[in-house]
Structure formats: structure tokens, C-alpha cells
Design an enzyme around this catalytic site. Structure first.
Site, PDB file in Angstrom:
ATOM      1  N   HIS A 113       0.990  -0.893   0.021  1.00  0.00           N
ATOM      2  CA  HIS A 113       0.136  -0.214   0.113  1.00  0.00           C
ATOM      3  C   HIS A 113       0.669   1.352  -0.024  1.00  0.00           C
ATOM      4  CE1 HIS A 113       0.567   1.520   4.101  1.00  0.00           C
ATOM      5  NE2 HIS A 113       0.605   0.011   4.606  1.00  0.00           N
TER       6      HIS A 113
ATOM      7  N   CYS B  73       2.239  -5.071   6.941  1.00  0.00           N
ATOM      8  CA  CYS B  73       2.091  -4.768   5.306  1.00  0.00           C
ATOM      9  C   CYS B  73       3.472  -4.031   5.125  1.00  0.00           C
ATOM     10  CB  CYS B  73       0.834  -2.916   5.780  1.00  0.00           C
ATOM     11  SG  CYS B  73      -0.493  -4.686   6.015  1.00  0.00           S
TER      12      CYS B  73
END
Length: 515
Positions: A413, A432
Site C-alpha cells: 500500500h 504490511c
């Protein structure tokens, strides 16, 4: 008359089929084991030791069965080995099929040289095999028929065990990563009985052993560095050797990308590459999850015995392979419970405007609470509320996230926190992977066209509504962990063991010496 002919024909056909089945069965049984009526003469012609003049297949079998039973507990694949010999009449196929020429001595030599692969020869009982081979070929080391039987039996068992273990280790790796790492989700092929039994049908030992040598240029580069005793600046020779050994083991694992196009993230290098046709067509910096080994990032200091069990830090990015299937533009961040409990609720208790200032919505029993400032956080339990961060400039996921199925709820992301990309140590996220240039990654995945233009325009507009844009063809993604490799110029690159996974792997490799 016609009926009688039909009955006779049926009986004839039935008898013919039974006869064919019997022939096939006999043929199969004879293929499983060929009698060696000339065993004594065959062996004597090779080693000229008179103790073998009276050996027979019938005399050898009970001795071999006894030695197999005695050694069974020390075999790595006891069921496979004992079953093979039982099914084949306890025939010493490895000794008798390879005693002429240099085959047995060649195997002994290769086992002794397994250190070239970063593996200790003791793992493959190299000294025992070498000693038994020398004894078998000696004209006078064996004095009696009984000793001849026992030596040949011990040699056959040692050959089978060591050859299978050596072959497995070079072709599949000594360790199964999924068994030693708590957060390892990359499918890794392991040897099966079919592949292991192939060693009993080897035609030429040297050709076979050369064939199992890994041909990967990366592997050969690390082998050469190990042989040359390369030392990394700022590390001891021992620390460098350890890095080379564990990364050679990683290269032996059968779990490498095979697709023509894929995305790969190397966690210790904090880097993402888009690969096509075996070459990187685009790369960028990434930030990965925080690790347990931040304070030890410059060395490979061994953990104590208890740390041979992998206990990852809660924020470490897992190793996995999956496939990117969609991009969500202007995403909503569904805040994980661990972050909500340890961070969001704590911050909200200290500042009643924290949630609204960070564009966060709070839910109870699936229903959004309109006025979160009225919540008494001091009496709130860890499971009472759920949190989401709406799309916007301060959204922790930035303007886009790339989704792929996995059990750890991680993805690639964007991020509004761009300064972290300027730091050399980028293990700073909750797990992440934050990407430096998300729009470039979107272009590499989607190519030119309507979908990419949609992504580009929606990211620029900062829409308050999330939008999913599906990939027409999924792109494989690999999150991996490599601390030593040769770059495109052949220069060795080393990275700190930020998660301590080198140490965990090394500890398990060393355990084989005491197993």
C-alpha cells in the site's frame, strides 16, 4: 452348436487372460529382485579379498536384516529404506551395482566435500561411509565370511541412508522452512518416496551426483564466496560464513517464482522488484514490519537455546506467496484489533478529538457511533469497538492498496509517511508493505489503458469513496527473506538479519549434527 462354441470361446478367453496375468505377475516379481548366484565371484573379482569367496545371497540376507533392524532408528527415512530392501529380497543393490569402477569411492568423496554447500559432512556420515568403502575394497582388512557379510551389510545401509539424505538436501534443502518458521506461508516442495527411490536405480554415480548440484547462478556465486572465505566489512569471518550457509540453504528450497511476470519483496533489503523474463523491469524502496532483531541488525550473534524456536515479533511481515488480484483506490483502512486495542483506544482515551481529527469511524455491534467523543474509554473492553479510517490524505494506507489473499491480512500500500523511505533501516510498519511509488507499481501491474487511467485520476482526485479496480490477469507476489545474494554485476550483497531469521535457520542446521 453355436451356443457351445460361444461357451468354449468364453472359457478359452478366460483361461488366456489368467495365463497372461500370471506371466505379468511373475515378470513383475522377477524385476523386483534378480538372483545373484555369482555374488562371491563378482565381489572377489573387484576386491581380491578371499573372505568373500564363500558369500552367498542366502547367507547375506539374515545378516542384512539384522543390521537393518539395528540401524533403523538412526535412518532419516527408515520406512522407505527397510521397505525397499524387503520388497527386493534384501539385495545390496548399491554395493553390487556400483562396486566396479570408482562409483563408491566417488560417493564417499562427494559426501566429504559437502562443506562446499555449507553443509557439515557429519550430517551425511561421510567418515563412516569412507571407512566402510576402504574396508570393503581392502584385500586383507576383512578376514572371515561373517565379517564380509557384516561389512557389506553396514556399507549398504550407510550408502542408502547417506545417498538419499545428500540428494534430498541438495535438491530440496536440509530444512523445511514451513516447519521452523512461525510465519512462513510459501508452499515449498519436499522430497517424496518416488524421488528418493530413484537412488537405487542410478546408472553412473558421478553423473548422478553432478546432476543434483544446484545450477542456479546465485547458488554457484555463494558457493564460490564460501570457498574463497569472503569476509564482509564490519563482520567477522565466522559471521560472513554463517550468512553464506543459510542463504545457500534458502536457495535449495523448491519454492522460487516460476511465472514470467511477478512482484517480489525482499524484506531485509527493503526493496520491491517487478520481474519480467527473469529481469527486474522496475524497483522501488519499501517499508516492512518491525522486527525482533532491530538492536542486533549489524551482526549474527547466536541466540540462546530457547530461541531455536521461532517466535516472531507481532509486527514482522510474513514470508508468503500469493497473487495480486485488485487495487483499491482511496481505500478504507479496517484497523486490525491489535492496533485498535494497543494504539487507537489508548490515543482516544487521552484525546477525545483523536478519532475525528484522524478521520476515523468507530463501530459497536456493527453500527457506527455518531458521536465518539461521548465514549467512556476507561470502561471499554478490547472487543467492544471496531475502527475504520475513511479515505483521505491522512489515511494510513495512502491513496491505494494492492490486495492478495493471505492469512495475515497484509498487503502492499501507499502511505502518507514518506520520510521513512529516506532512512536506511525501514522495518517500521505494522506488518504490511508500504511502497515508495504506488502509481508506478499500478502502471507496472495494469499497463496502459482505461484501468490504469482510472487509478491515476482517482488517486489525484482524492475521492471519499473507495473504488476497486480488478486485474484482468492476477500477478504473483512473493514476500521473501534473503540476506545475501549476488547482484547483476556479480557483486555480493549482504543485508542485516533484521528479523533474526538467519539465526533461527542456522540453529536448526546445527541441530542436525546432534540429532
Amino acid at each position: 452348436m453355436i451356443l457351445l462354441n460361444k461357451i468354449n470361446f468364453k472359457s478359452y478367453w478366460h483361461g488366456l487372460m489368467l495365463g497372461m496375468c500370471a506371466i505379468l505377475l511373475l515378470t513383475f516379481e522377477s524385476c523386483k529382485h534378480t538372483k545373484r548366484s555369482d555374488m562371491a565371484q563378482t565381489i572377489y573379482d573387484v576386491n581380491k579379498n578371499k573372505a568373500f569367496n564363500k558369500v552367498t545371497e542366502e547367507g547375506f540376507q539374515p545378516v542384512f536384516q539384522k543390521i537393518l533392524a539395528e540401524k533403523k532408528s538412526g535412518l532419516k527415512n527408515p520406512v522407505l529404506i527397510t521397505t525397499f530392501y524387503k520388497d527386493n529380497g534384501y539385495d545390496p543393490v548399491l554395493v553390487l551395482d556400483h562396486m566396479k569402477g570408482e562409483d563408491l569411492k566417488t560417493l564417499a568423496t562427494y559426501l566429504k566435500k559437502s562443506g562446499e554447500h555449507g553443509l557439515n559432512p557429519k550430517i551425511f556420515q561421510a567418515d563412516e561411509v569412507n571407512s566402510l568403502v576402504d574396508k570393503f575394497y581392502s584385500k586383507d582388512a576383512i578376514k572371515t565370511t561373517e565379517e564380509a557379510y557384516e561389512t557389506m551389510a553396514r556399507l549398504e545401509v550407510a550408502l542408502a541412508n547417506s545417498l538419499i539424505n545428500y540428494t534430498n538436501s541438495l535438491q530440496y534443502g536440509l530444512i523445511s522452512p514451513r516447519k521452523i518458521y512461525a510465519r512462513y506461508y510459501t508452499e515449498t516442495k519436499r522430497p517424496d518416496s518416488t524421488s528418493m527411490k530413484k537412488v537405487f536405480a542410478i546408472a553412473d554415480m558421478k553423473s548422478f551426483l553432478d546432476s543434483v548440484q544446484p545450477k542456479n547462478p546465485q547458488y554457484i556465486a555463494l558457493q564460490k564466496a564460501l570457498a574463497a572465505n569472503v569476509q564482509v566489512p564490519g563482520q567477522t569471518a565466522e559471521e560472513t560464513e554463517r550468512m553464506l550457509k543459510v542463504n545457500l540453504e534458502r536457495l535449495r528450497w523448491k519454492n522460487k517464482p516460476t511465472a514470467d511476470k511477478y512482484v517480489i519483496v525482499n524484506i531485509p533489503d527493503y526493496r520491491l522488484d517487478v520481474m519480467e523474463g527473469g529481469k527486474s523491469v522496475m524497483n522501488m524502496k519499501v517499508c516492512v514490519g518491525e522486527g525482533r532483531n532491530i538492536d542486533r541488525s549489524a551482526d549474527l550473534t547466536e541466540y540462546d537455546e530457547s530461541d531455536k524456536v521461532d517466535r516472531p515479533f507481532s509486527r514482522e511481515t510474513p514470508q508468503l506467496n500469493s497473487a495480486i488480484y485488485t487495487a483499491q483506490v482511496n481505500p478504507v483502512w479496517n484497523i486490525p484489533k491489535s492496533i485498535a486495542t494497543k494504539e487507537i483506544m489508548v490515543a482516544a482515551a487521552q484525546d477525545p478529538y483523536y478519532l475525528s481529527n484522524h478521520n476515523m469511524a468507530v463501530y459497536k455491534n456493527g453500527k457506527e457511533i455518531e458521536d465518539s467523543e461521548t465514549i467512556d474509554w476507561s470502561s471499554a473492553g478490547p472487543n467492544d469497538y471496531e475502527f475504520k479510517q475513511r479515505p483521505g490524505d491522512d489515511n494510513a494506507l495512502g491513496k491505494i492498496k494492492f490486495l492478495f489473499k493471505n492469512s495475515s491480512s497484509v498487503y502492499l500500500h501507499d502511505t502518507p509517511a514518506k520520510l521513512a523511505f529516506n532512512k536506511p533501516m525501514r522495518a517500521v510498519s505494522h506488518g504490511c508493505v508500504r511502497v515508495e511509488r504506488p502509481l508506478d507499481l499500478a502502471h507496472a501491474l495494469f499497463g496502459d489503458g482505461t484501468k490504469y487511467e482510472t487509478i491515476k485520476n482517482d488517486m489525484a482526485s482524492g475521492s471519499a469513496e473507495p473504488k476497486n479496480v480488478d486485474l484482468s490477469k492476477k500477478v504473483p507476489v512473493y514476500l521473501t527473506y534473503v540476506t545475501c545474494w549476488a547482484d547483476e554485476n556479480g557483486t555480493l550483497q549482504f543485508r542485516p538479519d533484521v528479523y533474526g531469521l538467519d539465526v533461527v535457520l542456522l540453529a536448526h542446521l546445527n541441530k542436525y549434527l546432534t540429532a
